[in-house]
Design a protein around this motif. Structure first.
Motif, PDB file in Angstrom:
ATOM      1  N   LEU A  87     -22.490   3.050  36.932  1.00  0.00           N
ATOM      2  CA  LEU A  87     -21.678   3.946  37.776  1.00  0.00           C
ATOM      3  C   LEU A  87     -20.203   3.849  37.681  1.00  0.00           C
ATOM      4  CD1 LEU A  87     -23.983   3.078  40.992  1.00  0.00           C
ATOM      5  CD2 LEU A  87     -24.363   5.032  39.481  1.00  0.00           C
ATOM      6  N   TRP A  88     -19.492   4.805  37.237  1.00  0.00           N
ATOM      7  CA  TRP A  88     -17.972   4.912  37.014  1.00  0.00           C
ATOM      8  C   TRP A  88     -17.433   5.831  37.908  1.00  0.00           C
ATOM      9  CZ3 TRP A  88     -15.784   1.718  33.007  1.00  0.00           C
ATOM     10  CH2 TRP A  88     -16.557   1.353  31.995  1.00  0.00           C
ATOM     11  N   TYR A  89     -16.511   5.206  38.887  1.00  0.00           N
ATOM     12  CA  TYR A  89     -15.882   6.430  39.812  1.00  0.00           C
ATOM     13  C   TYR A  89     -14.396   5.907  39.862  1.00  0.00           C
ATOM     14  CZ  TYR A  89     -20.528   8.044  41.144  1.00  0.00           C
ATOM     15  OH  TYR A  89     -21.594   8.530  41.215  1.00  0.00           O
ATOM     16  N   GLY A  90     -13.633   6.935  40.386  1.00  0.00           N
ATOM     17  CA  GLY A  90     -12.246   6.728  40.301  1.00  0.00           C
ATOM     18  C   GLY A  90     -12.027   6.471  41.829  1.00  0.00           C
ATOM     19  N   ARG A  91     -11.001   5.638  42.060  1.00  0.00           N
ATOM     20  CA  ARG A  91     -10.382   5.439  43.434  1.00  0.00           C
ATOM     21  C   ARG A  91      -9.695   6.470  44.261  1.00  0.00           C
ATOM     22  NH1 ARG A  91      -9.646   0.254  41.157  1.00  0.00           N
ATOM     23  NH2 ARG A  91     -11.260  -1.335  42.085  1.00  0.00           N
ATOM     24  N   GLU A  92      -9.066   7.299  43.066  1.00  0.00           N
ATOM     25  CA  GLU A  92      -8.137   8.256  43.552  1.00  0.00           C
ATOM     26  C   GLU A  92      -9.095   9.835  43.383  1.00  0.00           C
ATOM     27  OE1 GLU A  92      -4.216   7.957  41.785  1.00  0.00           O
ATOM     28  OE2 GLU A  92      -4.837   5.887  41.273  1.00  0.00           O
TER      29      GLU A  92
END
Length: 314
Positions: free
Chosen positions: A261-266
């Motif tokens: 799972l790859w996600y962006g904090r912004e």
């Protein structure tokens, strides 16, 4: 889940291949990266299409990966499939793999392709599907929308509780664009307009996303992919809305294998809170990575580690 541009009749990109399924439907696909490399199926965003896979061409080629990006039903050059589900599309992917004589492969679900990647993780045997990654991937509609921008939340809720209104609005938009001949404007002309008029400020893009679109090749790829999404009109997009705001047909907890799972904090399109909730439900089967990226910059800036991670499959 950004707003559509128009029906795509202005350009005629062709598919690298066509797979005829057992029920007579066709699935169109494009190839990029290393043509004889390890196969990775790219499940495009919403709105997106098979041409989206070209974004990964350079990094995939360097890593020895062949990207197989497919049009979902009613999108691009693929045949419609009435009342399809995410599990139905996982079965389509297996047929395309068989068509290409592929015995082992991986899957990436980017943005709106996230649910389809989860369906693959649930349905396809691990000896066939070796690794799975969600890249800012949309989760089940039951997952919290906390952190998602108001426009995306509105789209999700409208598809849930007011799909007729969405249908009327999208068909109306399509008609207006056809009457104004905007739907016949070339991709290159749209590209030039964005470059000349500097529309990014009007679209409210943050600085990291502006840097992404400063690359002409990236901008052209995104424009082409979005327009190809609407080649057959708005029905494909409407079907995507219906599918991704319906129940999956399985529980995330029933996935018994590792999912990256790859996600962006912004990211405010598909916020990191969605990735965190999917990880919570997967438990020990989740590998969650949070990066200081937005929705767009994650896909572009983290390509190499994402693809490399798929190669380091269990």
């Amino acid at each position: 889940m950004r707003s559509p541009i128009t029906d795509s009749t202005a350009s005629e990109p062709v598919a690298d291949g066509i797979c005829t399924l057992d029920d007579g439907r066709i699935i169109a696909y494009n190839l990029s990266g290393a043509m004889h490399g390890y196969p990775v199926f790219h499940l495009h965003g919403w709105p997106g299409s098979r041409t989206e896979g070209s974004l990964f061409d350079l990094q995939a080629a360097e890593l020895g990966i062949r990207i197989i990006a497919i049009d979902r039903p009613s999108i691009g050059l693929s045949t419609p499939h009435s009342q399809r589900t995410v599990l139905d599309h996982a079965l389509d992917i297996r047929q395309v793999a068989k068509h290409l004589s592929i015995k082992e492969y991986s899957v990436t679900g980017v943005s709106g392709g996230g649910q389809y990647a989860l369906a693959c993780a649930f349905l396809i045997p691990p000896e066939e599907l070796r690794s799975i990654a969600l890249v800012c991937g949309q989760g089940p509609v039951e997952v919290s929308l906390r952190g998602m921008n108001w426009s995306n939340q509105m789209v999700v809720r409208r598809f849930q509780y007011g799909p007729t209104l969405i249908r009327v609005l999208m068909h109306g938009m399509s008609w207006i664009l056809k009457v104004s001949t905007m739907n016949r404007t070339s991709n290159e002309r749209i590209f030039e307009s964005f470059q000349t008029l500097r529309w990014w400020g009007l679209l409210g893009l943050v600085e990291k996303d502006k840097k992404v679109f400063a690359n002409p090749d990236t901008l052209r790829a995104v424009i082409t992919s979005m327009r190809e999404h609407f080649r057959q009109g708005v029905e494909g997009c409407l079907a995507e809305g219906r599918v991704t705001t319906s129940t999956l047909g399985f529980e995330i907890q029933d996935i018994k294998r590792n999912v990256r799972l790859w996600y962006g904090r912004e990211d405010t399109d598909v916020p990191a809170t969605i990735g965190e909730e999917i990880a919570r439900q997967l438990g020990e089967n989740a590998t969650l990575r949070l990066e200081d990226e937005t929705h767009l910059s994650l896909v572009v800036n983290q390509q190499r580690p994402i693809l490399q991670d798929l190669l380091d499959r269990p």
